[in-house]
Design a protein around this motif. Structure first.
Motif, mmCIF file in Angstrom:
data_model
loop_
_atom_site.group_PDB
_atom_site.id
_atom_site.type_symbol
_atom_site.label_atom_id
_atom_site.label_comp_id
_atom_site.label_asym_id
_atom_site.label_seq_id
_atom_site.Cartn_x
_atom_site.Cartn_y
_atom_site.Cartn_z
ATOM 1 N N ALA A 97 7.365 0.522 -8.705
ATOM 2 C CA ALA A 97 8.158 -0.166 -7.835
ATOM 3 C C ALA A 97 9.199 0.563 -7.198
ATOM 4 C CB ALA A 97 8.614 -1.654 -8.160
ATOM 5 N N SER A 98 9.729 0.403 -6.020
ATOM 6 C CA SER A 98 10.797 1.033 -5.382
ATOM 7 C C SER A 98 11.219 0.377 -4.234
ATOM 8 C CB SER A 98 10.447 2.385 -5.114
ATOM 9 O OG SER A 98 11.684 3.241 -4.786
ATOM 10 N N PRO A 99 12.772 0.158 -4.334
ATOM 11 C CA PRO A 99 13.291 -0.249 -2.909
ATOM 12 C C PRO A 99 12.756 0.709 -1.686
ATOM 13 C CG PRO A 99 15.006 0.830 -4.142
ATOM 14 C CD PRO A 99 13.674 0.869 -5.034
ATOM 15 N N THR A 100 12.677 0.108 -0.384
ATOM 16 C CA THR A 100 12.495 0.846 0.596
ATOM 17 C C THR A 100 13.482 0.635 1.765
ATOM 18 O OG1 THR A 100 11.035 -1.246 1.776
ATOM 19 C CG2 THR A 100 9.829 0.259 -0.045
ATOM 20 N N GLU A 101 13.386 1.611 2.767
ATOM 21 C CA GLU A 101 14.144 1.540 3.808
ATOM 22 C C GLU A 101 13.834 0.515 4.954
ATOM 23 O OE1 GLU A 101 15.827 6.090 3.513
ATOM 24 O OE2 GLU A 101 14.770 5.350 5.244
ATOM 25 N N SER A 102 12.468 0.334 4.722
ATOM 26 C CA SER A 102 11.750 -0.706 5.571
ATOM 27 C C SER A 102 10.695 -1.438 4.927
ATOM 28 C CB SER A 102 11.079 0.165 6.812
ATOM 29 O OG SER A 102 10.444 -0.521 7.755
ATOM 30 N N VAL A 103 10.379 -2.617 5.284
ATOM 31 C CA VAL A 103 9.596 -3.455 4.683
ATOM 32 C C VAL A 103 8.163 -3.172 5.167
ATOM 33 C CG1 VAL A 103 11.321 -5.456 4.618
ATOM 34 C CG2 VAL A 103 9.854 -5.244 6.580
ATOM 35 N N THR A 104 8.055 -2.322 5.857
ATOM 36 C CA THR A 104 6.750 -2.025 6.422
ATOM 37 C C THR A 104 6.162 -0.782 5.458
ATOM 38 O OG1 THR A 104 7.096 -0.403 8.080
ATOM 39 C CG2 THR A 104 6.971 -2.776 8.614
ATOM 40 N N TYR A 105 7.194 0.125 4.679
ATOM 41 C CA TYR A 105 6.850 1.167 3.916
ATOM 42 C C TYR A 105 6.130 0.905 2.592
ATOM 43 C CZ TYR A 105 10.158 4.038 6.710
ATOM 44 O OH TYR A 105 10.684 4.727 7.795
ATOM 45 N N TYR A 106 5.230 1.757 2.302
ATOM 46 C CA TYR A 106 4.765 1.889 1.026
ATOM 47 C C TYR A 106 4.810 3.642 0.647
ATOM 48 C CZ TYR A 106 0.531 2.894 3.719
ATOM 49 O OH TYR A 106 -0.381 3.443 4.758
ATOM 50 N N TYR A 107 4.497 3.847 -0.640
ATOM 51 C CA TYR A 107 4.583 5.083 -1.034
ATOM 52 C C TYR A 107 3.375 5.413 -2.099
ATOM 53 C CZ TYR A 107 9.504 4.326 -0.062
ATOM 54 O OH TYR A 107 10.865 3.843 0.279
ATOM 55 N N ILE A 108 2.872 6.538 -1.805
ATOM 56 C CA ILE A 108 1.600 7.207 -2.491
ATOM 57 C C ILE A 108 1.844 8.190 -3.825
ATOM 58 C CG2 ILE A 108 0.137 6.526 -0.531
ATOM 59 C CD1 ILE A 108 0.022 9.338 0.003
ATOM 60 N N HIS A 109 3.194 8.621 -3.490
ATOM 61 C CA HIS A 109 3.487 9.500 -4.668
ATOM 62 C C HIS A 109 4.296 9.187 -5.721
ATOM 63 C CE1 HIS A 109 1.930 12.683 -1.892
ATOM 64 N NE2 HIS A 109 2.368 11.941 -0.906
ATOM 65 N N ALA A 110 4.114 9.437 -7.021
ATOM 66 C CA ALA A 110 4.610 9.026 -8.152
ATOM 67 C C ALA A 110 6.123 9.255 -8.195
ATOM 68 C CB ALA A 110 4.253 9.510 -9.490
ATOM 69 N N LEU A 111 6.583 10.292 -7.419
ATOM 70 C CA LEU A 111 7.977 10.684 -7.519
ATOM 71 C C LEU A 111 8.761 9.632 -6.832
ATOM 72 C CD1 LEU A 111 8.039 14.689 -7.401
ATOM 73 C CD2 LEU A 111 8.444 13.190 -9.511
ATOM 74 N N GLU A 112 8.292 8.939 -5.561
ATOM 75 C CA GLU A 112 8.932 8.072 -4.998
ATOM 76 C C GLU A 112 9.165 6.792 -5.550
ATOM 77 O OE1 GLU A 112 5.697 8.558 -1.936
ATOM 78 O OE2 GLU A 112 7.273 9.119 -0.362
ATOM 79 N N TYR A 113 8.670 6.574 -6.700
ATOM 80 C CA TYR A 113 8.821 5.102 -7.457
ATOM 81 C C TYR A 113 10.037 5.460 -8.445
ATOM 82 C CZ TYR A 113 4.767 3.222 -5.223
ATOM 83 O OH TYR A 113 3.925 2.864 -4.154
ATOM 84 N N ASP A 114 10.825 4.369 -8.316
ATOM 85 C CA ASP A 114 12.095 4.416 -9.253
ATOM 86 C C ASP A 114 11.817 3.867 -10.543
ATOM 87 O OD1 ASP A 114 14.300 3.880 -6.508
ATOM 88 O OD2 ASP A 114 13.576 5.829 -7.405
ATOM 89 N N TYR A 115 10.786 2.668 -10.578
ATOM 90 C CA TYR A 115 10.499 1.898 -11.755
ATOM 91 C C TYR A 115 9.132 1.691 -12.320
ATOM 92 C CZ TYR A 115 15.470 0.504 -9.999
ATOM 93 O OH TYR A 115 16.552 0.503 -9.553
ATOM 94 N N TRP A 116 8.950 1.818 -13.317
ATOM 95 C CA TRP A 116 7.561 1.959 -13.841
ATOM 96 C C TRP A 116 7.451 0.916 -15.014
ATOM 97 C CZ3 TRP A 116 3.661 5.227 -11.970
ATOM 98 C CH2 TRP A 116 4.165 6.051 -11.222
ATOM 99 N N GLY A 117 6.185 0.456 -15.112
ATOM 100 C CA GLY A 117 5.738 -0.359 -16.470
ATOM 101 C C GLY A 117 5.245 0.462 -17.471
ATOM 102 N N GLN A 118 4.833 -0.107 -18.642
ATOM 103 C CA GLN A 118 4.446 0.617 -19.704
ATOM 104 C C GLN A 118 2.879 0.842 -19.845
ATOM 105 O OE1 GLN A 118 6.542 1.785 -22.276
ATOM 106 N NE2 GLN A 118 8.055 1.160 -20.692
ATOM 107 N N GLY A 119 2.279 0.243 -18.872
ATOM 108 C CA GLY A 119 0.835 0.570 -18.588
ATOM 109 C C GLY A 119 -0.194 -0.348 -19.413
ATOM 110 N N THR A 120 -1.365 -0.592 -18.869
ATOM 111 C CA THR A 120 -2.483 -1.176 -19.455
ATOM 112 C C THR A 120 -3.648 -0.574 -19.513
ATOM 113 O OG1 THR A 120 -3.453 -3.665 -19.566
ATOM 114 C CG2 THR A 120 -2.882 -2.811 -17.358
#
Length: 126
Positions: A97-120
């Protein structure tokens, strides 16, 4: 910090379905772009799906038409519904997950995300 907790992984046979959940506690996901990535043994982490705060979605070609990402803002949860699973889908699945500048934005690159879970772990047998 935005703690993310994934759940819903497991061992299934090819053709089965699973639903992964990504939840956060104490913070809201409704204003964050959220994505799912996966990493198979010996391979790099790869993009699976992403969703903007307003629900716009994007998928990797390999899962288009089989996986669906969605969000329930009331539950602070993002889901990944996976259908017609294949052995090639076997991997550890991570929510990001990551905060965005616009509510219409999504990101497809891992480096664009600030927070990560531990995985399942998702394992699909043939």
């Amino acid at each position: 910090q935005v703690p993310l907790v994934e759940s819903g992984g497991g061992l299934v046979q090819a053709g089965a379905s699973l639903r992964l959940s990504c939840a956060t506690f104490g913070r809201t996901l409704s204003t964050y772009a959220t994505g799912w990535f996966r990493q198979a043994p010996g391979k790099e982490r790869e993009f699976v799906a992403a969703i903007s705060p307003t629900g716009l979605t994007h998928y990797a070609d390999s899962v288009e038409g089989r996986f669906t990402i969605s969000r329930d803002n009331a539950k602070n949860t993002v889901y990944l519904q996976m259908q017609s699973l294949k052995p090639d889908d076997t991997a550890v699945y991570y929510c990001a997950a990551s905060p965005t500048e616009s509510v219409t934005y999504y990101y497809i690159h891992a480096l664009e995300y600030d927070y990560w879970g531990q995985g399942t772990q998702v394992t699909v047998s043939s």
